[in-house]
Enzyme design. Structure first.
Site, PDB file in Angstrom:
ATOM      1  CE  LYS A   3       0.035  19.740 -62.153  1.00 57.94           C
ATOM      2  NZ  LYS A   3       0.952  19.479 -61.055  1.00 57.94           N
ATOM      3  CB  SER A  27       6.912  16.427 -66.336  1.00 56.59           C
ATOM      4  OG  SER A  27       7.863  16.962 -65.450  1.00 56.59           O
ATOM      5  CE1 TYR A  67       7.611  22.387 -60.517  1.00 51.86           C
ATOM      6  CE2 TYR A  67       8.764  20.668 -61.721  1.00 51.86           C
ATOM      7  CZ  TYR A  67       7.859  21.056 -60.752  1.00 51.86           C
ATOM      8  OH  TYR A  67       7.202  20.109 -60.017  1.00 51.86           O
ATOM      9  CB  THR A  88       4.195  23.658 -61.430  1.00 47.47           C
ATOM     10  OG1 THR A  88       3.694  22.752 -62.411  1.00 47.47           O
ATOM     11  CG2 THR A  88       4.084  23.032 -60.055  1.00 47.47           C
ATOM     12  CG  HIS A 119       3.304  18.847 -56.863  1.00 44.52           C
ATOM     13  ND1 HIS A 119       3.839  19.910 -57.540  1.00 44.52           N
ATOM     14  CD2 HIS A 119       4.058  17.787 -57.188  1.00 44.52           C
ATOM     15  CE1 HIS A 119       4.880  19.500 -58.243  1.00 44.52           C
ATOM     16  NE2 HIS A 119       5.034  18.205 -58.049  1.00 44.52           N
TER      17      HIS A 119
HETATM   18  C1  LIG Z   1       5.926  10.904 -59.602  1.00 51.74           C
HETATM   19  C2  LIG Z   1       5.291  12.256 -59.765  1.00 51.74           C
HETATM   20  C3  LIG Z   1       5.967  13.239 -60.445  1.00 51.74           C
HETATM   21  C4  LIG Z   1       5.372  14.487 -60.624  1.00 51.74           C
HETATM   22  N1  LIG Z   1       6.024  15.415 -61.356  1.00 51.74           N
HETATM   23  C5  LIG Z   1       5.453  16.608 -61.558  1.00 51.74           C
HETATM   24  C6  LIG Z   1       6.101  17.571 -62.348  1.00 51.74           C
HETATM   25  O1  LIG Z   1       7.174  17.352 -62.882  1.00 51.74           O
HETATM   26  N2  LIG Z   1       5.490  18.766 -62.497  1.00 51.74           N
HETATM   27  C7  LIG Z   1       4.282  19.050 -61.921  1.00 51.74           C
HETATM   28  O2  LIG Z   1       3.772  20.147 -62.071  1.00 51.74           O
HETATM   29  N3  LIG Z   1       3.622  18.133 -61.191  1.00 51.74           N
HETATM   30  C8  LIG Z   1       4.186  16.925 -61.008  1.00 51.74           C
HETATM   31  N4  LIG Z   1       3.513  15.998 -60.278  1.00 51.74           N
HETATM   32  C9  LIG Z   1       2.146  16.279 -59.793  1.00 51.74           C
HETATM   33  C10 LIG Z   1       1.105  15.838 -60.836  1.00 51.74           C
HETATM   34  O3  LIG Z   1       1.108  16.699 -61.935  1.00 51.74           O
HETATM   35  C11 LIG Z   1      -0.313  15.838 -60.267  1.00 51.74           C
HETATM   36  O4  LIG Z   1      -0.570  17.070 -59.664  1.00 51.74           O
HETATM   37  C12 LIG Z   1      -0.549  14.709 -59.255  1.00 51.74           C
HETATM   38  O5  LIG Z   1       0.151  13.564 -59.611  1.00 51.74           O
HETATM   39  C13 LIG Z   1      -2.034  14.389 -59.175  1.00 51.74           C
HETATM   40  O6  LIG Z   1      -2.280  13.453 -58.181  1.00 51.74           O
HETATM   41  P1  LIG Z   1      -2.469  11.884 -58.482  1.00 51.74           P
HETATM   42  O7  LIG Z   1      -1.110  11.323 -58.678  1.00 51.74           O
HETATM   43  O8  LIG Z   1      -3.130  11.401 -57.243  1.00 51.74           O
HETATM   44  O9  LIG Z   1      -3.340  11.767 -59.711  1.00 51.74           O
HETATM   45  C14 LIG Z   1       4.103  14.752 -60.075  1.00 51.74           C
HETATM   46  C15 LIG Z   1       3.418  13.759 -59.386  1.00 51.74           C
HETATM   47  C16 LIG Z   1       4.000  12.518 -59.233  1.00 51.74           C
HETATM   48  C17 LIG Z   1       3.227  11.444 -58.507  1.00 51.74           C
HETATM   49  C1  LIG Z   2      13.871  20.586 -60.477  1.00 51.51           C
HETATM   50  C2  LIG Z   2      13.528  19.147 -60.598  1.00 51.51           C
HETATM   51  C3  LIG Z   2      12.391  18.784 -59.733  1.00 51.51           C
HETATM   52  C4  LIG Z   2      11.678  17.640 -60.321  1.00 51.51           C
HETATM   53  C5  LIG Z   2      10.494  17.376 -59.494  1.00 51.51           C
HETATM   54  C6  LIG Z   2       9.452  16.626 -60.198  1.00 51.51           C
HETATM   55  C7  LIG Z   2       8.201  16.760 -59.422  1.00 51.51           C
HETATM   56  O1  LIG Z   2       7.496  17.710 -59.558  1.00 51.51           O
HETATM   57  C8  LIG Z   2       7.843  15.759 -58.454  1.00 51.51           C
HETATM   58  O2  LIG Z   2       6.770  15.925 -57.840  1.00 51.51           O
HETATM   59  O3  LIG Z   2       8.597  14.819 -58.218  1.00 51.51           O
END
Ligand SMILES: Cc1cc2nc3c(=O)[nH]c(=O)nc-3n(C[C@H](O)[C@H](O)[C@H](O)COP(=O)(O)O)c2cc1C
Ligand SMILES: CCCCCCC(=O)C(=O)O
Length: 498
Positions: A246, A125, A148, A174, A284
């Site tokens: 994504k 991430s 991002y 993303t 997401h």
């Molecule tokens: C706690 C958390 C943080 C996440 N942070 C990001 C992130 O920083 N960037 C991003 O593109 N997606 C982020 N996602 C989305 C994940 O990349 C992914 O799309 C998602 O977790 C898939 O679903 P699942 O948790 O059911 O496997 C995050 C998801 C979670 C649960």
């Molecule tokens: C600009 C910081 C945002 C962090 C978010 C991380 C994320 O994608 C998430 O789902 O939580």
């Protein structure tokens, strides 16, 4: 439950016990009513395996003989494949998820080691709590970097350079987060984001102007909500790495008329036009716009639109090897797994993250064996039956040599069903005219009863805020941009309305 989990879901229980509430809620939660969060998992459960070939089932009247897939030699199962040319032991990647040090003190370095041990690809991430360099030097896992785009573009550009210099192999851009979704648990918990290590000396996560989620306030200050298609060219101009988009999920972008039929050209198609090397079907993890479809219900139409020109990957709700198999059968080349890996990390560190991947791999292997599929290439659309197949509403239109499938799918009921009343409420608030007492009456009266004028005002303000976010996350800058195409109703589903 003994201490040693026997499936991925049990790691979530251990993670809940291991983590402070604020952090567990952050990792586990979705946005608003968490409808899509539940659906992401539940939609998989409505897809079943066909023990009989789909074509044979269709032709049963003609040939009156059905052939179960038994007596296939499955003594050797090969799950290995390549993703963007990189070898991997299985079509399973670690999804980029933020802030792993909130799950375990050693954070993303341990997750990367788990990926290396399982020989799968790790998505790091942008908002990691270990630096790009720390993760790169910790092990030899193949790594993709999630990006991002910040208002301060130079920061995003710098991270791309650092990822390139540290031998990351692809950029996952993303595109579903022009603003952070409403995570209401984070608001209540007053979620505080730790300092993100990559940005030390560049950007501080400390934001003073928040009495709710500090993470949300930080995101509002940092993320660039003006990100649009033209910015893909900018990204491609600053990196030689392949770019994957994504967050592709909605199917309509521009409506193009061909042969007098109104065909919806897909976001996925536009993504290919701007030269991306892959697509990740994702909502997401249901943390952005609530009431969007479960990703598994959106996958097939994207796959059909892309027609194999770039790889389509998938994430959202994968909790079982059978889920991986179903996503592959519906056309994904590989899946990404988010929360389960973080729960494994929180519960048992590197071992836990590794076990989660191993369990998914083991379950996929067994599913392949029991379905008569010794290799990934043997997995076909005929192995699964979706709700739309069941309802016999799978309509194939032969148009200009291509087959477009329009799924009849109850789960695609979308947010704007709720939004039309909101539009009237917003009008009412802005013009001080109550257009529809039935629609706006109760919430306002409840607000008034609870907290007087302030309460009534907050009810309207909250609906306005939610509408604004819904418009932002639906790509609708003005009310005029909201169209009938943004929603799917139950009657559309029933009549397979194109
Ligand atoms: C706690 C958390 C943080 C996440 N942070 C990001 C992130 O920083 N960037 C991003 O593109 N997606 C982020 N996602 C989305 C994940 O990349 C992914 O799309 C998602 O977790 C898939 O679903 P699942 O948790 O059911 O496997 C995050 C998801 C979670 C649960
Ligand atoms: C600009 C910081 C945002 C962090 C978010 C991380 C994320 O994608 C998430 O789902 O939580």
């Amino acid at each position: 439950m003994g201490d040693e989990p026997v499936n991925v879901k049990e790691y979530q229980i251990l993670a809940r016990q291991a983590l402070p509430k604020m952090y567990y809620d952050y990792f586990a939660g979705g946005s608003e009513d968490q409808h899509t969060l539940r659906e992401n998992v539940a939609a998989f459960q409505r897809i079943t395996f066909t023990l009989l070939s789909y074509e044979y089932a269709i032709l049963q009247h003609a040939i009156n003989s059905l052939r179960p897939r038994i007596l296939v030699d499955v003594s050797k199962i090969d799950m290995s494949t390549t993703i963007l040319g990189y070898k991997t032991s299985a079509p399973i990647m670690i999804a980029p998820t933020a802030m792993h040090k909130l799950a375990h003190p050693e954070g993303e370095v341990l997750t990367a080691k788990a990926a290396a041990a399982c020989d799968v690809i790790m998505g790091l991430s942008f908002s990691s709590t270990c630096t790009i360099e720390e993760v790169a030097s910790s092990c030899d896992a193949v790594r993709f970097f999630q990006l991002y785009v910040y208002k301060r573009r130079e920061i995003s550009a710098l991270m791309v350079k650092r990822a390139e210099a540290n031998r990351f192999k692809a950029i996952l851009l993303t595109v579903d987060t022009p603003k952070l979704g409403r995570r209401e648990a984070d608001k209540k918990n007053k979620m505080i984001a730790p300092q993100l290590k990559n940005f030390e000396g560049l950007v501080s996560t400390k934001v003073d102007d928040s009495d709710g989620s500090n993470l949300e306030a930080f995101a509002a200050r940092s993320l660039d909500p003006s990100l649009s298609w033209k910015d893909i060219a900018w990204l491609k101009s600053i990196t030689k790495l392949p770019v994957l988009i994504k967050g592709v999920l909605t199917r309509e972008d521009d409506v193009i008329y061909i042969l007098n039929l109104s065909l919806c050209f897909l976001v996925a198609v536009k993504a290919m036009e701007v030269g991306v090397e892959g697509i990740i079907v994702s909502n997401h993890g249901a943390r952005q716009l609530d009431y969007v479809p479960a990703t598994i219900n959106a996958l097939e139409e994207v796959v059909l639109a892309v027609q194999g020109r770039v790889p389509v990957h998938f994430d959202g709700g994968i909790r079982r090897g059978t889920d991986v198999f179903k996503a592959l059968a519906l056309g994904a080349q590989a899946v990404l797994v988010g929360r389960p890996v973080v729960f494994g990390l929180a519960a048992k560190g590197e071992y836990g993250a590794r076990r989660v991947i191993e369990m998914l791999k083991d379950e996929l292997e067994l599913t392949m064996a029991l379905s008569g599929c010794p290799t990934l290439n043997d997995i076909t659309r005929n192995h699964v039956r979706t709700q739309s197949d069941n309802r016999h509403c799978r309509i194939n239109y032969l148009v200009a040599g291509s087959i477009f499938n329009f799924n009849d799918d109850n789960d695609n009921l979308m947010i704007f069903m709720c939004t039309y009343p909101f539009v009237r409420i917003v009008d009412a608030a802005q013009k001080c005219i109550v257009l529809d007492l039935n629609t706006v009456g109760r919430p306002v009266v409840f607000g008034l009863a609870a907290k007087g004028e302030y309460g009534a005002r907050r009810v309207i303000e909250m609906l306005k805020d939610e509408l604004e976010l819904t418009m932002a996350l639906s790509g609708c800058p003005t009310l005029n941009d909201i169209t009938r195409n943004h929603v799917r109703t139950q009657s559309d589903n029933r009549h397979c309305r194109m």
